[in-house]
Design a protein around this motif. Structure first.
Motif, short mmCIF file in Angstrom:
data_model
loop_
_atom_site.label_atom_id
_atom_site.label_comp_id
_atom_site.label_asym_id
_atom_site.label_seq_id
_atom_site.Cartn_x
_atom_site.Cartn_y
_atom_site.Cartn_z
N GLY A 1 0.84 -1.19 0.00
CA GLY A 1 0.00 0.00 0.00
C GLY A 1 0.87 1.24 0.00
O GLY A 1 2.09 1.17 0.20
N HIS B 1 -0.99 -3.48 5.87
CA HIS B 1 -1.64 -3.07 4.63
C HIS B 1 -2.22 -1.67 4.82
O HIS B 1 -2.94 -1.41 5.79
CB HIS B 1 -2.75 -4.05 4.27
N HIS C 1 -4.51 1.25 2.98
CA HIS C 1 -5.44 1.53 1.88
C HIS C 1 -6.38 2.66 2.31
O HIS C 1 -7.06 2.57 3.33
CB HIS C 1 -6.25 0.28 1.54
#
Length: 713
Positions: free
Chosen positions: A103, A148, A150
């Motif tokens: 990401g 991650h 996002h």
């Protein structure tokens, strides 16, 4: 107070296209609140469920246990948020760990930077708790953490399995183009393989992955049963008793199925090396006694003979895609012959074919029941299912017989002409029919198919289908082997693209043209080394060369120079910019037993070389065949033959004897020679174009222009 096991939020990742199958699998394994998203599925469950998914999933790459999340406003907030997780309850300071980050945001543009921020938060937590700092290990870490990012939301996880779940443990070697185990399992599931399946056959089996993944479904074998290393084994929440109970249960289920199931596995491949690997893989799974590996050709296969007829036989395969241009013809014809074998010998079977191109599937001439888009790494593929328990009539819509008739007619006519003419390299077909926009050339026992760029109003898929119909017709109507055919896309080339090398395949031949021999490379360059339409001009040069001094400018592979030398020239000078082509030209001279100092090969920019020569009557004959356009970086000037031909001829004439001639040729269509400008330099030209077009190029009157230029008076 509830004593129910702690529920965890988990995420199972998978390859693109497998999300719906993974969703169903997780539900079957007992996961709760399963939600499908791009790249995987969220689900809820306790530790036992997480273990079960790791052990039994056929489709997931990773099982990630969520440890925390936050919305990121500032980069410096990330380590603070990560440090709120009680990492001392996840692993000890004696364990090594590694962080994988994916990401990006405006502030985090590199995964390495993102991973560093997560690592800092973990280390800070240990330090603040008064514990030693754990070490990072890029290889072989005890604990793997995934993060991650996002849309400004950062989530971090424990990689529960530790390594990708496609690594089952049975495949320690593989073939050159292996399928991932998870994709192979998805193919088997989509194909309808189940515990009721009693025979699976793969005629392109490679190292056996498709067969072995199908076998584990049939025999109720957990994919993780062979693995010995798991990430959760170093996790402080690990419950070894619960895990061992699940492993023992899985082993018992496999043992029972082994004793009761009649499954047979048959794998064919042409590569004995990969068949040996497949056998070793089957041994590691404990199912080698059910396997039959044979070195066989899929194009001539028949249905396997069995002692007892199978009730639910499946054929599952992943034939070659033909990714290199030169292999496309072989792949196309492989599919056509494979389809014919399926139709003839596999009535009553379920058939599944994974293909890299829908147009390849059309070559099978079978009607599919269903199709699925799957990704083999970055390559988009199509899995087509064919139910051959139903009658399979070949497509009622037959391809046009016009192209087959034209190819047959041309071949019979031109083969006789070429033998009489004394050549074995000639043009068989040149876009004779508008729908089949290609040229086909014969070089001894080989064919070169050159696709022209399709008109803008023709969709690419339609153009490709027509091209492959042409290739199909060539294979059916003419006596040329698939491995001796090569396909090239012919488009307008500029600069160095004219000489750009293709994927090397090494399809070479020695061809004869009258009394000359030439080396041609049919696969590795855009051109073969011999321009067939200039055949007459080369022979004419030979006739003019007796006891003459000859200059060949833009000599390419020196085929015109060879004709001049064989015609008795006392001197032949060949000039070209390309070292590669001049070396090729020297090989052509050796082929024709032409040796001596009277033959010179000069590597130079022809235009610059001409300008540098002092005016002197050195040559009796000059052969001038410049490229239509060239802007090679190695040239000092941009050359445009339409614009510059008078200048070229003027420069060449400075080296010409009073009674000498220049043979000037160009492939520029609709070329107009400037007679008036030539006259100003006391040069006259005779147009030889019409008589120079060979019989095999009669349809293409504009293929080139040829002029004989000499001094006036």
């Amino acid at each position: 107070m509830s004593n129910s096991p702690k529920q965890h939020r988990l995420f199972a990742t998978c390859a693109k296209g497998l999300e719906p199958l993974l969703f169903e699998e997780l539900q079957q394994l007992g996961a709760e609140d399963v939600r499908q998203t791009m790249g995987g599925c969220w689900f809820q469950g306790d530790v036992q469920l997480a273990y079960r998914v790791c052990l039994w999933t056929r489709l997931a790459n990773r099982v990630l246990l969520s440890l925390g999340d936050t919305f990121v406003k500032r980069v410096e907030d990330i380590p603070l948020a990560v440090a709120q997780t009680p990492w001392e309850d996840v692993f000890t300071a004696q364990h090594t760990f590694v962080v994988d980050f994916n990401g990006r945001s405006q502030a985090i543009r590199h995964t390495q930077f993102g991973a560093q921020l997560i690592k800092d938060g973990i280390v800070d937590r240990f330090r603040d708790a008064g514990l030693p700092r754990p070490n990072v290990a890029k290889e072989g870490a005890d604990i793997r953490i995934h993060a991650h990012l996002h849309k400004d939301k950062l989530t971090w996880y424990l990689d529960f399995a530790g390594d990708s779940l496609h690594k089952r443990g049975y495949r320690q070697q593989q073939g050159s183009a292996p399928l991932k185990e998870t994709l192979a399992a998805a193919i088997a599931i989509r194909s309808g393989v189940s515990t009721a399946t009693d025979l699976v056959f793969d005629p392109f089996c490679g190292s056996g992955t498709l067969l072995l993944e199908a076998a584990m479904i049939c025999l109720d074998r957990a994919p993780g049963l062979t693995r010995t290393e798991w990430g959760f084994q170093r996790w402080l929440g690990h419950q070894e008793t619960v895990w061992q109970t699940l492993v023992n249960e899985a082993q018992q289920r496999f043992t029972e199925a082994q004793s009761e199931h009649p499954l047979r596995l048959i794998g064919h491949d042409l590569d004995a090396r990969v068949l040996a690997i497949a056998e070793q893989n089957a041994i590691r799974l404990g199912i080698h006694d059910r396997c039959q590996w044979e070195r066989r050709d899929a194009e001539t296969m028949t249905a396997p003979a069995l002692e007892a007829p199978a009730q639910h036989p499946h054929l599952i395969c992943n034939p070659p895609y033909g990714e290199r241009l030169g292999e496309e013809v072989e792949t196309l014809l492989l599919y056509r012959r494979f389809g014919s074998q399926l139709r003839e010998h596999f009535s009553g079977w379920q058939v599944s074919v994974l293909a890299g191109d829908d147009s390849l599937l059309k070559r099978l001439k079978l009607r599919s029941e269903r199709k699925y888009k799957l990704f083999n790494g970055p390559i988009e593929t199509t899995l087509a299912l064919f139910d051959l328990t139903k009658e399979q009539l070949e497509f009622t819509k037959e391809q046009s017989t016009d192209i087959a008739n034209r190819l047959r007619k041309n071949y019979h006519k031109l083969e006789k002409w070429s033998a009489k003419e004394g050549v074995n390299a000639w043009r068989l077909y040149d876009a004779d029919l508008p729908d089949y926009n290609a040229a086909v050339d014969v070089y001894d026992d080989c064919l070169v198919i050159q696709e022209y760029a399709a008109p803008k109003d023709v969709p690419p898929a339609v153009a490709k289908e027509r091209l492959w119909t042409l290739v199909d017709s060539l294979a059916q109507e003419l006596p040329f082997a698939a491995e001796n055919m090569t396909l090239k896309v012919r488009q307008r080339q500029t600069g160095k693209q004219q000489y750009e090398k293709q994927a090397p395949r090494g399809l070479t031949r020695i061809v004869h043209e009258y009394d000359a021999l030439f080396e041609v490379n049919l696969s590795d360059y855009l051109d073969t080394g011999l321009f067939l339409d200039h055949r007459w001009a080369r022979r004419e040069l030979g006739k003019l060369s007796q006891n003459k001094a000859v200059l060949n400018l833009f000599a390419y592979t020196c085929s015109a120079s060879v004709h001049a030398a064989l015609g008795g020239a006392r001197e032949v000078v060949s000039v070209d910019l390309s070292k590669t082509y001049l070396a090729w030209g020297q090989r052509n001279f050796k082929l024709n037993h032409l040796h001596g100092r009277q033959y010179q090969f000069i590597q130079a920019d022809c235009l610059q070389w001409l300008k540098e020569q002092r005016p002197q009557q050195r040559f009796d004959v000059i052969f001038l065949d410049p490229p239509t356009f060239s802007n090679s970086k190695r040239m000092s000037d941009v050359l445009d033959t339409e614009r510059d031909h008078v200048m070229l001829l003027k420069l060449a004439a400075r080296l010409l004897n009073d009674n000498g001639v220049i043979l000037f040729s160009t492939n520029k269509r609709r070329f107009k020679l400037d007679y008036e400008q030539l006259a100003a330099f006391q040069l006259v030209a005779e147009d030889l174009t019409e008589r120079s077009i060979p019989v095999d190029f009669a349809r293409n009157k504009g293929i080139h222009h040829l002029f004989k230029v000499r001094f006036s008076g």
